[in-house]
Enzyme design. Structure first.
Site, PDB file in Angstrom:
ATOM      1  CB  THR A 150      27.142  16.987 -11.966  1.00  0.00           C
ATOM      2  OG1 THR A 150      25.761  17.248 -11.728  1.00  0.00           O
ATOM      3  CG2 THR A 150      27.970  17.581 -10.842  1.00  0.00           C
ATOM      4  CD  GLU A 151      32.045  18.821 -10.823  1.00  0.00           C
ATOM      5  OE1 GLU A 151      32.691  19.578 -11.576  1.00  0.00           O
ATOM      6  OE2 GLU A 151      31.695  19.157  -9.672  1.00  0.00           O
ATOM      7  CG  LEU A 152      31.181  18.789 -19.514  1.00  0.00           C
ATOM      8  CD1 LEU A 152      30.062  19.758 -19.180  1.00  0.00           C
ATOM      9  CD2 LEU A 152      32.317  19.542 -20.212  1.00  0.00           C
ATOM     10  CB  SER A 351      29.617  16.929  -7.362  1.00  0.00           C
ATOM     11  OG  SER A 351      29.814  18.236  -7.870  1.00  0.00           O
TER      12      SER A 351
END
Lengths: 402, 398
Positions: A150-152, A351
């Site tokens: 998630t979100e790298l 997130s």
């Protein structure tokens, strides 16, 4: 040696929490069913994005796949967006399935709920990765082999985990401090791992498309496929040019009027004009190119904002309060065996909820940096906390200690 | 009578006090009241004549700011192209003058600074005696000695020209003497009050289902109802709350109200690490408002400056004892409550914790405070007001 563009698009929608008050807590347990006309209506937003982005962009991508045998792409789709398409836009999902059925689309692994669980609960994180794998297998008949968090959000520990979990590759931001003198345009190996390979986003080239494309104040405006292909060619030795971005760049973040789909349509033609040029899936790039070096990332790096850290999600006390509270419930929630309670708890892990509580741009009044369906981060926090307390209410009703 | 608001269009205690006082006064046969408001609305009042000085709709009027927003006085509300507080005040003054030209009154009784210019005008033009009723002075509203100088100037002129001044507490009287150089014998203290009949009965299940359930699991609840502005001292309550939660983790703080500190207080609670314990419920009326008082184990009014402060009495009426700051008018009247200096966070935390840990203390405090509450009524206050009318009015009828 050929040079490849590795185009990776991330598809995601959260379940936004509706205006949910102190008085709703304990009275109703519906956190996500906003009125259709409200800013937080998940159904309305999904349908809008489907119409503006998913359907027209998939059509363009399918045309390109049919027209250019070398054209390939990579996708990641969260469990939450797949669910929403199943409910509210089956035609969008069908168009993704059609795309994947060409055999030229690789789907990546990630957490089902687009969560930051890796940083709070390893068992929950692994459960969500597994849930996501099963969903992708069921919907697309493909088993992901390359992981994106998630979100790298990436660090050495995550790479070791992915290595041990059997993934052949993992993605991260090609952020200068972690690359040092290196270029993002090669395959790398995370430190302390043996089998797994690391692909790093070329953020300059990616952001030219994702963020700057429609900005008429940009000195390079307007960006043409010809010009962009030329920029990519400028690196004489790089092997893989990793263009990672949100799928919604096409038609949603960058509007149709900006000509973004025309750009996408022309990019393969311009890039493939040179016989050495091609497109690759992430697995192909990893199989084709040797690792050039190992990369050490002790501290978490993400693909967001100028700090490239988790501060947009976890930087203030509102975010800290809500996320630690949520994960503190884990054992009770899971042992309740109440599937709808567990599902709601997981939806609240997405997130985006914490991003909506970010105050650093709100205080600057920089609304352009701030995508949120709420009037303020405080409103986002209050709604969230009331929903969070309702989870506790439901646990208490089941006899759990509070 | 010149007033700025009446329920249900009140933004706080001013409207309630005016309403209750007039209701009590109207029972006196010799009193006929015409209450002049700056906006048009139906208040469902049958015990006096309510006149709208202007034909402004109440919703537009409320956009100009409330009776407490004296800082708006310096601002121009260009966004809505509506009148700002300054314009509202002069519009009211002129409208009241027109009404006065067509009528005869024995005495002018004006409530708080927004109506004072109109009162002065009547005193000058008509030579009618004016009684100014001070529910708050500018330093109260500003939460410090430094208020809006334009407002203070209006107050000062009016106080000097008044035939008589009513202060809602000794504390307010002192401010008028010290800050405006007004002789003490010109000021009469008439405390606000409450009638048992003002407390409506609670109906149905309490609106706070979560809080109700948590109480069954051993939680105790501190409530506050009021505007979230500097004057009300909420940051100190939150700092005290942190200390309370350290000692008594099963404590919930329920904050009901809105105001310019809303976001700041939400963030402060999270910064203090008690975000989970502090519930913000925005401004409420009706059942939600009543249920707030009744769900509490302790009502806390931490005001930095509170000329009177009616909410602790309302809390007692709904079954919840109170902790009030010593910087409030109510602390002069009420004996059976806990009292603390607004700045003494340690002591505030100590007293709150004491009640949270002892239901016996909570119940004892409440039973005794209710006995005091039960004796209160607006009758005494209205008798004193009638006496003032008699000593100042020109005619036989006030």
């Amino acid at each position: 040696m050929s040079k490849a563009i590795v185009l990776y698009l991330h598809v995601h929608q959260p379940y936004r929490v509706k205006h949910y008050t102190v008085y709703d807590t304990g009275s109703n347990h519906n956190y996500f069913d906003s009125e259709f006309d409200s800013n937080t209506s998940n159904e309305r937003i999904l349908k809008k994005v489907a119409e503006k982005s998913y359907i027209p962009t998939n059509k363009t991508l399918l045309d390109l796949i049919q027209k250019y045998p070398e054209f390939k792409i990579n996708l990641s789709m969260t469990g939450t967006v797949i669910e929403q398409m199943q409910k509210w836009s089956p035609e969008s999902l069908a168009s993704f399935q059609e795309l994947v059925s060409t055999g030229r689309v690789e789907i990546l692994a990630e957490t089902y709920h687009h969560s930051l669980a890796f940083f709070y609960s390893r068992p929950e994180f692994e459960m969500q990765v597994d849930m996501h794998r099963r969903k992708i297998e069921e919907v697309f008949g493909q088993t992901p082999r390359v992981f994106r968090n998630t979100e790298l959000a990436y660090n050495n520990e995550l790479a070791v985990w992915a290595n041990n979990a059997g993934f052949k590759g993992i993605l991260a931001e090609g952020w200068d401090p972690i690359l040092d003198w290196r270029s993002p345009n090669y395959v790398y190996r995370p430190v302390n791992t043996d089998n797994i390979r690391l692909l790093l986003k070329n953020y300059k080239l990616s952001d030219d498309i994702a963020f700057r494309f429609g900005n008429s104040d940009w000195i390079e405006y307007p960006l043409t496929a010809d010009k962009f292909s030329h920029w990519v060619s400028e690196d004489p030795n790089g092997t893989n040019f990793n263009l990672f971005m949100d799928y919604e760049t096409f038609g949603e973040h960058q509007w149709h009027e900006s000509g973004i789909l025309g750009f996408l349509e022309h990019l393969p033609k311009e890039w493939l004009a040179n016989d050495n040029h091609t497109f690759m899936t992430v697995s192909e790039a990893i199989d084709t190119f040797e690792s050039q070096d190992s990369i050490d990332v002790p501290n978490t790096v993400t693909w967001a904002d100028t700090e490239r850290d988790l501060s947009a999600w976890l930087g203030n006390a509102l975010q800290g309060t809500s996320i630690t509270g949520l994960y503190a419930m884990e054992n009770d929630i899971l042992s309740s065996n109440d599937l709808s309670l567990i599902d709601d708890w997981r939806r609240l892990q997405t997130s985006d909820h914490f991003y909506y509580m970010c105050t650093k741009w709100f205080n600057d009044g920089d609304i352009h940096a701030y995508f949120s369906p709420y009037e303020s981060p405080y409103e986002a926090y209050l709604n969230y906390m009331n929903a969070f307390r309702d989870l506790r209410f439901r646990l208490a009703e089941k006899g759990f200690a509070v | 009578m010149l007033g700025w608001e009446l329920p249900p269009y009140n933004s706080g205690g001013l409207g309630i006090a005016c309403y209750q006082l007039c209701k009590a006064l109207s029972k006196k046969s010799e009193i006929d009241i015409e209450f002049i408001l700056p906006y048009e609305a139906d208040h469902g009042v049958d015990f006096m004549k309510v006149t709208s000085a202007t034909n402004q709709d109440v919703d537009d009027f409320l956009l100009s700011g409330s009776a407490y927003d004296s800082n708006y006085f310096l601002q121009v509300n260009s966004k809505h192209n509506l009148l700002d507080m300054h314009d509202q005040q002069s519009l009211y003054e002129h409208a009241v003058t027109r009404i006065a030209d067509a009528n005869e009154y024995d005495i002018v009784h004006a409530h708080d600074w927004l109506t004072f210019s109109a009162a002065i005008r009547l005193k000058r033009d008509k030579k009618w005696p004016i009684i100014l009723h001070v529910h708050s002075v500018e330093s109260d509203r500003a939460g410090s000695k430094i208020g809006n100088p334009l407002v203070m100037e209006i107050e000062s002129t009016a106080f000097h020209m008044a035939d008589r001044i009513i202060a809602v507490s000794e504390r307010t009287k002192r401010s008028i003497i010290e800050d405006y150089d007004i002789p003490a014998d010109k000021i009469e203290v008439i405390h606000n009050s409450i009638d048992v009949s003002n407390i409506q009965t609670l109906e149905g299940e309490n609106a706070y289902k979560y809080v109700t359930l948590m109480k069954r699991h051993g939680y105790r609840v501190v409530v506050n109802v009021g505007r979230l502005t500097v004057q009300k001292g909420l940051p100190n309550l939150l700092h005290a709350a942190k200390k309370v939660v350290e000692k008594v983790p099963k404590t919930i703080f329920l904050i009901v109200g809105s105001g310019e500190q809303y976001n700041e207080l939400i963030e402060l609670a999270a910064d203090l690490g008690i975000g989970d314990n502090v519930l913000f419920a925005d401004f409420q009326r009706g059942k939600n408002w009543r249920d707030t008082f009744s769900i509490g184990d302790l009502f806390v009014m931490p005001s930095i400056s509170e000329p009177f402060g009616l909410t602790p009495l309302e809390a007692i009426g709904f079954g919840t004892p109170a902790l009030v700051s010593k910087q409030s008018g109510i602390s002069e009247v009420l004996k059976n409550c806990l009292k603390v200096d607004f700045w003494d966070i340690d002591e505030m935390a100590n007293k709150i914790s004491g009640v949270m840990l002892s239901d016996a203390l909570r119940d004892e405090l409440w039973i005794n405070s209710y006995k005091e509450f039960d004796k209160l009524s607006w009758h005494e206050a209205s008798v004193k007001v009638v006496e003032l009318y008699k000593s100042h009015s020109i005619g036989a009828v006030a």
